[in-house]
Design a protein around this motif. Structure first.
Motif, PDB file in Angstrom:
ATOM      1  N   LYS A  62       0.841  -1.204   0.000  1.00 55.34           N
ATOM      2  CA  LYS A  62       0.000   0.000   0.000  1.00 55.34           C
ATOM      3  C   LYS A  62       0.875   1.253   0.000  1.00 55.34           C
ATOM      4  O   LYS A  62       0.619   2.199  -0.753  1.00 55.34           O
ATOM      5  N   MET A  63       1.913   1.245   0.827  1.00 55.25           N
ATOM      6  CA  MET A  63       2.821   2.390   0.864  1.00 55.25           C
ATOM      7  C   MET A  63       3.513   2.586  -0.484  1.00 55.25           C
ATOM      8  O   MET A  63       3.657   3.720  -0.950  1.00 55.25           O
ATOM      9  N   GLN A  64       3.922   1.497  -1.117  1.00 50.09           N
ATOM     10  CA  GLN A  64       4.579   1.592  -2.417  1.00 50.09           C
ATOM     11  C   GLN A  64       3.615   2.118  -3.472  1.00 50.09           C
ATOM     12  O   GLN A  64       3.986   2.952  -4.308  1.00 50.09           O
ATOM     13  N   THR A  65       2.370   1.653  -3.433  1.00 51.30           N
ATOM     14  CA  THR A  65       1.359   2.129  -4.376  1.00 51.30           C
ATOM     15  C   THR A  65       1.132   3.626  -4.207  1.00 51.30           C
ATOM     16  O   THR A  65       1.054   4.372  -5.189  1.00 51.30           O
ATOM     17  N   GLU A  66       1.045   4.063  -2.947  1.00 47.96           N
ATOM     18  CA  GLU A  66       0.859   5.493  -2.680  1.00 47.96           C
ATOM     19  C   GLU A  66       2.067   6.302  -3.125  1.00 47.96           C
ATOM     20  O   GLU A  66       1.920   7.395  -3.683  1.00 47.96           O
ATOM     21  N   LEU A  67       3.264   5.776  -2.885  1.00 46.02           N
ATOM     22  CA  LEU A  67       4.478   6.462  -3.324  1.00 46.02           C
ATOM     23  C   LEU A  67       4.522   6.564  -4.845  1.00 46.02           C
ATOM     24  O   LEU A  67       4.841   7.622  -5.395  1.00 46.02           O
ATOM     25  N   ASP A  68       4.195   5.474  -5.527  1.00 47.22           N
ATOM     26  CA  ASP A  68       4.174   5.485  -6.989  1.00 47.22           C
ATOM     27  C   ASP A  68       3.161   6.498  -7.512  1.00 47.22           C
ATOM     28  O   ASP A  68       3.436   7.223  -8.480  1.00 47.22           O
ATOM     29  N   ALA A  69       1.982   6.555  -6.883  1.00 49.80           N
ATOM     30  CA  ALA A  69       0.951   7.514  -7.300  1.00 49.80           C
ATOM     31  C   ALA A  69       1.431   8.951  -7.087  1.00 49.80           C
ATOM     32  O   ALA A  69       1.204   9.821  -7.938  1.00 49.80           O
ATOM     33  N   ALA A  70       2.105   9.199  -5.970  1.00 49.47           N
ATOM     34  CA  ALA A  70       2.618  10.543  -5.700  1.00 49.47           C
ATOM     35  C   ALA A  70       3.692  10.932  -6.714  1.00 49.47           C
ATOM     36  O   ALA A  70       3.714  12.063  -7.211  1.00 49.47           O
ATOM     37  N   LYS A  71       4.569   9.991  -7.044  1.00 53.92           N
ATOM     38  CA  LYS A  71       5.605  10.262  -8.046  1.00 53.92           C
ATOM     39  C   LYS A  71       4.987  10.540  -9.418  1.00 53.92           C
ATOM     40  O   LYS A  71       5.420  11.435 -10.141  1.00 53.92           O
ATOM     41  N   ARG A  72       3.970   9.742  -9.750  1.00 54.31           N
ATOM     42  CA  ARG A  72       3.287   9.923 -11.034  1.00 54.31           C
ATOM     43  C   ARG A  72       2.589  11.289 -11.076  1.00 54.31           C
ATOM     44  O   ARG A  72       2.650  12.007 -12.072  1.00 54.31           O
ATOM     45  N   ALA A  73       1.929  11.665  -9.968  1.00 54.55           N
ATOM     46  CA  ALA A  73       1.242  12.957  -9.901  1.00 54.55           C
ATOM     47  C   ALA A  73       2.242  14.104 -10.033  1.00 54.55           C
ATOM     48  O   ALA A  73       1.969  15.104 -10.718  1.00 54.55           O
ATOM     49  N   LEU A  74       3.404  13.979  -9.395  1.00 54.02           N
ATOM     50  CA  LEU A  74       4.428  15.010  -9.497  1.00 54.02           C
ATOM     51  C   LEU A  74       4.949  15.122 -10.928  1.00 54.02           C
ATOM     52  O   LEU A  74       5.108  16.229 -11.459  1.00 54.02           O
TER      53      LEU A  74
END
Length: 194
Positions: free
Chosen positions: A128-140
């Motif tokens: 879950k943390m990795q998914t959230e991190l990936d989403a944040a990186k993608r959003a940035l």
């Protein structure tokens, strides 16, 4: 706890493997598979695609640990490893390898169920943390692309940032696309022309 999980047990000692299977069966798991030779792990992983891997090795070295982690794909499934002893280097290597559980002082049959449950829970938290991190990186990254596209529009049209974004958004709506897709196309076209 899902009792239909495909569990792969890596245990070189056949008698000990039998004890592990008995303990898992007593806890309600029935979809169990054993591999006794670490070198056969890669093939077994491909044919079985287990939900969780349970490894019992007395004293693995760093290379064995890294190999097992890579082959068992510890980033894609929970992997629990039981070892008899460790040191700081091995513990750090286990953490770096992404093991969901690294249990020192060997495998005791009464600890299998709680360790599996903990490994699954920890794996889910980490995923879950990795998914959230990936989403944040993608959003940035998307934000940077949109800002760059706005800058191109502002320069080409001599307009302000809000107007540039409005044009970008209108273009996306007219084409039935997302703003990021139109922005990416504009940035790509600009890179080709410059």
């Amino acid at each position: 706890m899902d009792q239909d999980l495909r569990i792969l047990v890596v245990e070189p000692d056949p008698e000990r493997a039998h004890s592990i299977i008995d303990a898992l069966t007593a806890d309600g798991w029935t979809n169990l598979h054993v591999v006794g030779d670490v070198t056969a792990l890669d093939r077994k992983m491909k044919t079985l695609s287990p939900d969780i891997v349970l490894i019992d090795l007395a004293n693995p070295d760093r290379d064995t640990l890294e190999h097992i982690s890579m082959v068992s794909d510890a980033k894609s499934r929970p992997v629990a490893m039981f070892v008899d002893k460790t040191d700081d280097t091995m513990t750090q290597a286990a953490i770096q390898a992404g093991l969901s559980a690294y249990v020192v002082d060997g495998l005791h049959m009464n600890r299998i169920k709680p360790v599996i449950e903990t490994a699954i829970a920890r794996f889910q938290v980490m995923r879950k943390m990795q998914t959230e991190l990936d989403a944040a990186k993608r959003a940035l990254a998307d934000r940077k692309t949109i800002d760059r596209a706005k800058g191109l529009i502002m320069k080409a049209r001599g307009i302000g940032e809000d107007e540039a974004y409005a044009l970008l958004r209108k273009s996306a709506m007219d084409q039935g696309k997302k703003v990021i897709d139109v922005a990416q196309a504009l940035v790509t076209a600009s890179d080709l022309l410059s």
